[in-house]
Motif scaffolding. Structure first.
Motif, PDB file in Angstrom:
ATOM      1  N   GLY A 513     -91.137 -37.816 -70.974  1.00 24.16           N
ATOM      2  CA  GLY A 513     -91.292 -39.144 -70.383  1.00 24.16           C
ATOM      3  C   GLY A 513     -90.185 -40.082 -70.838  1.00 24.16           C
ATOM      4  N   HIS A 514     -89.871 -39.987 -72.119  1.00 17.69           N
ATOM      5  CA  HIS A 514     -88.797 -40.814 -72.694  1.00 17.69           C
ATOM      6  C   HIS A 514     -87.494 -40.579 -71.925  1.00 17.69           C
ATOM      7  N   GLU A 515     -87.126 -39.303 -71.770  1.00 16.71           N
ATOM      8  CA  GLU A 515     -85.861 -38.994 -71.086  1.00 16.71           C
ATOM      9  C   GLU A 515     -85.903 -39.453 -69.636  1.00 16.71           C
ATOM     10  N   MET A 516     -87.043 -39.250 -68.977  1.00 14.17           N
ATOM     11  CA  MET A 516     -87.179 -39.652 -67.584  1.00 14.17           C
ATOM     12  C   MET A 516     -86.969 -41.156 -67.422  1.00 14.17           C
ATOM     13  N   THR A 517     -87.569 -41.937 -68.314  1.00 13.78           N
ATOM     14  CA  THR A 517     -87.440 -43.390 -68.151  1.00 13.78           C
ATOM     15  C   THR A 517     -86.043 -43.888 -68.530  1.00 13.78           C
ATOM     16  N   HIS A 518     -85.233 -43.039 -69.186  1.00 10.17           N
ATOM     17  CA  HIS A 518     -83.837 -43.443 -69.412  1.00 10.17           C
ATOM     18  C   HIS A 518     -83.139 -43.699 -68.076  1.00 10.17           C
ATOM     19  N   GLY A 519     -83.617 -43.062 -67.038  1.00  8.90           N
ATOM     20  CA  GLY A 519     -83.058 -43.318 -65.711  1.00  8.90           C
ATOM     21  C   GLY A 519     -83.317 -44.746 -65.249  1.00  8.90           C
ATOM     22  N   PHE A 520     -84.229 -45.430 -65.957  1.00  8.66           N
ATOM     23  CA  PHE A 520     -84.626 -46.780 -65.548  1.00  8.66           C
ATOM     24  C   PHE A 520     -84.524 -47.782 -66.701  1.00  8.66           C
ATOM     25  N   ASP A 521     -83.836 -47.395 -67.780  1.00  5.72           N
ATOM     26  CA  ASP A 521     -83.705 -48.351 -68.896  1.00  5.72           C
ATOM     27  C   ASP A 521     -82.593 -49.358 -68.577  1.00  5.72           C
ATOM     28  N   ASP A 522     -82.236 -50.203 -69.539  1.00  8.65           N
ATOM     29  CA  ASP A 522     -81.273 -51.266 -69.242  1.00  8.65           C
ATOM     30  C   ASP A 522     -79.927 -50.728 -68.767  1.00  8.65           C
ATOM     31  N   GLY A 524     -79.522 -47.163 -67.681  1.00  5.78           N
ATOM     32  CA  GLY A 524     -79.784 -46.170 -66.633  1.00  5.78           C
ATOM     33  C   GLY A 524     -80.148 -46.775 -65.295  1.00  5.78           C
ATOM     34  N   ARG A 525     -80.807 -47.925 -65.293  1.00  2.00           N
ATOM     35  CA  ARG A 525     -81.246 -48.521 -64.026  1.00  2.00           C
ATOM     36  C   ARG A 525     -80.072 -48.999 -63.180  1.00  2.00           C
ATOM     37  N   GLN A 526     -78.882 -49.072 -63.805  1.00  3.42           N
ATOM     38  CA  GLN A 526     -77.713 -49.527 -63.058  1.00  3.42           C
ATOM     39  C   GLN A 526     -77.054 -48.390 -62.261  1.00  3.42           C
ATOM     40  N   ASP A 528     -77.596 -45.152 -59.459  1.00  4.01           N
ATOM     41  CA  ASP A 528     -78.512 -44.791 -58.365  1.00  4.01           C
ATOM     42  C   ASP A 528     -78.898 -43.308 -58.425  1.00  4.01           C
ATOM     43  N   ALA A 529     -79.583 -42.837 -57.390  1.00  2.88           N
ATOM     44  CA  ALA A 529     -80.110 -41.471 -57.377  1.00  2.88           C
ATOM     45  C   ALA A 529     -79.005 -40.420 -57.490  1.00  2.88           C
ATOM     46  N   GLN A 530     -77.805 -40.751 -56.992  1.00  2.00           N
ATOM     47  CA  GLN A 530     -76.689 -39.793 -57.066  1.00  2.00           C
ATOM     48  C   GLN A 530     -75.898 -39.941 -58.360  1.00  2.00           C
ATOM     49  N   GLY A 531     -76.327 -40.863 -59.209  1.00  2.00           N
ATOM     50  CA  GLY A 531     -75.609 -41.052 -60.463  1.00  2.00           C
ATOM     51  C   GLY A 531     -74.430 -42.003 -60.334  1.00  2.00           C
ATOM     52  N   ASN A 532     -74.434 -42.817 -59.276  1.00  2.00           N
ATOM     53  CA  ASN A 532     -73.353 -43.791 -59.127  1.00  2.00           C
ATOM     54  C   ASN A 532     -73.761 -45.143 -59.680  1.00  2.00           C
ATOM     55  N   LEU A 533     -72.804 -45.772 -60.336  1.00  2.00           N
ATOM     56  CA  LEU A 533     -73.015 -47.110 -60.865  1.00  2.00           C
ATOM     57  C   LEU A 533     -73.066 -48.054 -59.667  1.00  2.00           C
ATOM     58  N   LYS A 534     -74.280 -48.446 -59.297  1.00  2.00           N
ATOM     59  CA  LYS A 534     -74.453 -49.211 -58.060  1.00  2.00           C
ATOM     60  C   LYS A 534     -75.736 -50.005 -58.191  1.00  2.00           C
ATOM     61  N   ASP A 535     -75.696 -51.270 -57.836  1.00  2.00           N
ATOM     62  CA  ASP A 535     -76.863 -52.123 -58.016  1.00  2.00           C
ATOM     63  C   ASP A 535     -77.836 -51.950 -56.848  1.00  2.00           C
ATOM     64  N   TRP A 536     -78.968 -51.318 -57.119  1.00  2.00           N
ATOM     65  CA  TRP A 536     -79.963 -51.116 -56.061  1.00  2.00           C
ATOM     66  C   TRP A 536     -81.187 -52.008 -56.275  1.00  2.00           C
ATOM     67  N   TRP A 537     -81.053 -52.984 -57.155  1.00  2.00           N
ATOM     68  CA  TRP A 537     -82.171 -53.871 -57.462  1.00  2.00           C
ATOM     69  C   TRP A 537     -82.033 -55.178 -56.695  1.00  2.00           C
ATOM     70  N   THR A 538     -83.160 -55.744 -56.226  1.00  2.00           N
ATOM     71  CA  THR A 538     -83.088 -57.102 -55.693  1.00  2.00           C
ATOM     72  C   THR A 538     -82.903 -58.029 -56.895  1.00  2.00           C
ATOM     73  N   ALA A 539     -82.330 -59.200 -56.640  1.00  2.00           N
ATOM     74  CA  ALA A 539     -82.060 -60.138 -57.734  1.00  2.00           C
ATOM     75  C   ALA A 539     -83.359 -60.508 -58.456  1.00  2.00           C
ATOM     76  N   GLU A 540     -84.402 -60.640 -57.674  1.00  2.00           N
ATOM     77  CA  GLU A 540     -85.691 -61.040 -58.234  1.00  2.00           C
ATOM     78  C   GLU A 540     -86.247 -59.965 -59.184  1.00  2.00           C
ATOM     79  N   ASP A 541     -86.172 -58.712 -58.741  1.00  2.00           N
ATOM     80  CA  ASP A 541     -86.697 -57.609 -59.561  1.00  2.00           C
ATOM     81  C   ASP A 541     -85.848 -57.418 -60.817  1.00  2.00           C
ATOM     82  N   SER A 542     -84.554 -57.601 -60.654  1.00  2.00           N
ATOM     83  CA  SER A 542     -83.661 -57.458 -61.783  1.00  2.00           C
ATOM     84  C   SER A 542     -83.998 -58.504 -62.848  1.00  2.00           C
ATOM     85  N   LYS A 543     -84.282 -59.711 -62.384  1.00  2.00           N
ATOM     86  CA  LYS A 543     -84.632 -60.802 -63.303  1.00  2.00           C
ATOM     87  C   LYS A 543     -85.960 -60.486 -64.007  1.00  2.00           C
ATOM     88  N   ALA A 544     -86.920 -59.982 -63.238  1.00  2.00           N
ATOM     89  CA  ALA A 544     -88.232 -59.664 -63.821  1.00  2.00           C
ATOM     90  C   ALA A 544     -88.086 -58.574 -64.888  1.00  2.00           C
TER      91      ALA A 544
END
Ligand SMILES: [Zn+2]
Length: 678
Positions: A513-522, A524-526, A528-544
């Protein structure tokens, strides 16, 4: 990464090692004999879960930290030692076969008489080359050739997927070139740091003495090294700055590099690497390279030569005769990490064999120690963890639908590697014999370096492994969006095919679980699914997300493991997010796995839910020497083990309910302070 992430190559050989006694075979995730039940689980769960073990355990003299990892390694090492002894004794293995290479590498490393006789001879061609550097072009070329044999000369070169085009490998350069573990060691003004710097200079001086410099010259040379390294340190990013994938991504052309970091003879450098045709590269820290350019131009060649001699020596001392090896250990092991005794030679050589020939050795290891049923069981765990995280993502209240859809797509695309590679590395062009241990090490480093260079501009090979099968660790790689669990970590007490669900989900489940959530940590979340550095977050969600993560930064900033020294909540954020998220989804997956089964009876007086958390705490059973802890607080992205129990559990309502902890208890943080993310 799950455990102690950042290890300097030179220290790697010291940080692994096995317990002298055979590891206890425990089919369950925790041993009640380790507990200290005089403490309430709601007051200090670490003490409660493993306090008795802490009390009765002394750190053996050859370790900086000691605990559950060393017990796992003891098991692995005893198997691997047997394999290596067999291969070394077998003189009939065909020349060029992997068994011959593994056997000869180990045999040469164990031949201390020959190593003593050889002294510093393996370094002579490199020393001659450094001494003869006539100009700035030759300086750049010499730096390239020293990087090839694993030194940290001036900076670091890697070949890896391009963060913004992850299907293709690109050349990357980053700050390095220091002999101490971090820039902070050069710049901090406290007494401890000043003392350490003095000891470092004294160590460098002794090393130059061993190389044959007269005492006064050696002293002057050590000062030169300190001066150059301090300039590099001043130009370096702090460790938490280097964690920012956007701030450290600067793709540029060779022309731009030459303009920004002129002074360094880049053309000569790339020519020496055989990469004349390379047009673009990623520069991680442009400010560092600007300073390097100035230094390449302004620092006298004689001083550069001194610096390079030092880095050559520093990177190879562990494979030379005992005066070099002892002096290197006295500083890197004892002064920096508090370790009194050099580990046995066989353990050091075993570790080095894994570094040099990891997949050849790993093949022999998995044949003996990692069966298909372990792989199947681990895959089943991963599937349940994935389902649990998916369900959590779907019901998140703070995340909007658009971001959710992207997050789920990323989770679905996450690849999993278990145990060992499907396609093994080809070591054909690496020549290993019994003549010289140091030369074997240098040959293996050069082989690996060249293997990397050959990948520049090529498609990324997704079947390749970046870690060896016997490694006791797990990884998430953001540019590949993949999880890796080597055979070395898939064993008791982390993972036991016969143990019950509470134990396995609390142990290896939380790691998965730890490793999986690294895909979504501060960090990893930056990606995307293909491993590209790309912002897929809405501004609101990113702020939250950032607001929630800030609570965790604050929580860990407040911990003070050594009086006057706090945990760095920013540096450790990614790992703390992964610990918290990993536990939460492992707990859900555990519930999922139990669905439809009759309620399990308590064992040793504990409910399955309690055993889940006790098993988790058991995986962080470690003792650390103060010097070791001090160093890790500066350099490690992971919080010290104890806080990886106290920190996340105090945020989890599931934990409080399993042990009936109440608001106001130390292990229950007020709702408003709790980082509630996944
Ligand atoms: Zn991690």
């Amino acid at each position: 990464m799950r455990r102690f992430g950042f290890v300097l190559p030179i220290l790697l050989v010291l940080s692994l090692g096995a317990a002298p006694a055979a590891a206890p075979q425990t089919p369950r995730g925790f041993d009640p004999a380790n507990m200290d039940t005089t403490v309430s689980p709601c007051a200090d769960f670490y003490q409660y879960a493993v306090g008795a073990w802490e009390k009765r355990t002394a750190i053996p003299a050859e370790y900086g930290k000691y605990g559950v990892d060393q017990e796992v390694e003891a098991r692995t090492f005893s198997i691997v030692k047997d394999i290596l002894d067999g291969a070394a004794a077998d003189q009939s293995a065909p020349k060029g076969s992997e068994r011959q290479k593994v056997g000869d590498f180990f045999a040469a490393g164990m031949d201390d008489a020959r190593i003593e006789e050889e002294g510093v001879r393996p370094l002579e061609p490199f020393l001659r080359r450094i001494a003869a550097i006539p100009d700035r072009q030759a300086l750049a070329a010499a730096i390239a050739s020293l990087q090839e044999i694993g030194t940290s000369a001036a900076f670091r070169l890697d070949v890896a997927p391009d963060d913004r085009n992850s299907a293709v490998n690109i050349l990357q350069i980053s700050q390095a070139g220091l002999g101490l573990p971090d820039r902070d060691y050069y710049l901090k003004r406290d007494t401890q740091s000043k003392v350490l710097r003095r000891e470092y200079v004294a160590h460098v001086r002794r090393m130059f003495r061993l190389l044959g410099d007269a005492d006064l010259v050696a002293g002057r040379n050590a000062q030169t090294v300190m001066r150059l390294e301090t300039r590099l340190a001043r130009a370096s990013m702090t460790r938490d700055e280097t964690d920012d994938p956007i701030a450290t991504y600067h793709k540029m052309s060779r022309t731009m590099l030459a303009k920004g970091a002129g002074g360094f003879a880049w053309d000569a450098y790339f020519r020496a690497l055989g990469l004349d045709g390379v047009e673009n590269l990623v520069v991680r820290q442009p400010a560092f390279f600007r300073e390097l350019g100035r230094m390449a131009q302004g620092v006298p060649l004689s001083e550069w030569k001194t610096y390079l001699r030092w880095h050559l020596l520093r990177a190879t001392a562990g494979y030379l005769s005992s005066p070099f090896e002892r002096e290197a250990f006295a500083f890197n092991g004892t002064t920096l990490e508090g370790i009194p005794t050099l580990p046995s030679r066989w353990k050091r050589v075993l570790t080095e064999t894994d570094v040099a020939l990891g997949e050849a050795l790993g093949k022999l290891y998995v044949e003996r120690a990692f069966g298909p049923e372990a792989k199947q069981k681990a895959l089943a765990l991963v599937a349940n963890l994935r389902a649990a995280l998916r369900a959590r993502l779907q019901r998140l209240e703070w995340m909007g639908e658009a971001t959710k859809a992207e997050a789920i797509a990323k989770l679905d695309a996450m690849r999993v590697k278990i145990g060992y590679p499907d396609v093994w590395r080809d070591y054909t062009t690496l020549e290993i014999d019994r003549r010289s241990y140091a030369n074997n090490v240098l040959a293996a480093r050069s082989f690996e370096f060249r293997r990397g260079l050959a990948k520049v501009g090529k498609s990324v090979d997704r079947s390749e492994w970046a870690t060896t099968p016997i490694t006791n660790n797990a990884f998430y790689e953001p540019t590949l969006n993949e999880l890796v669990f080597p055979a070395g970590v898939l064993q008791p007490p982390y993972f036991h095919p016969e143990a019950d669900d509470a134990a396995n989900y609390g142990d290896i489940g939380a790691t998965i679980g730890h490793e999986m959530t690294h895909g979504f940590d501060d960090g990893g979340r930056q990606y995307d699914a293909q491993g590209n550095l790309k912002d897929w977050w809405t501004a609101e969600d990113s702020k939250a997300f950032t607001e929630r993560a800030a609570l965790l930064v604050k929580q860990f900033d407040a911990y003070e493991p050594i009086p006057g020294m706090h945990i760095n909540g920013t540096l450790t954020l990614g790992e703390n997010l992964a610990d918290l998220g990993g536990l939460a989804i492992a707990y859900d997956a555990f519930k999922l796995a139990r669905q439809g089964s009759p309620a399990a009876d308590p064992q040793d007086g504990f409910t399955p839910e309690q055993r889940f958390f006790l098993s988790y705490a058991e995986t962080w059973r470690f003792k650390l020497r103060p010097e070791f802890l001090r160093g890790r607080l500066v350099t490690d992205e992971h919080a010290p083990p104890k806080y990886r129990v106290l920190g996340p559990l105090a945020n989890l309502p599931e934990f409080a309910s399993a042990f009936r902890c109440q608001p106001g208890d130390a292990m229950v943080r007020p709702a408003a302070d709790r980082a509630n993310i996944w």
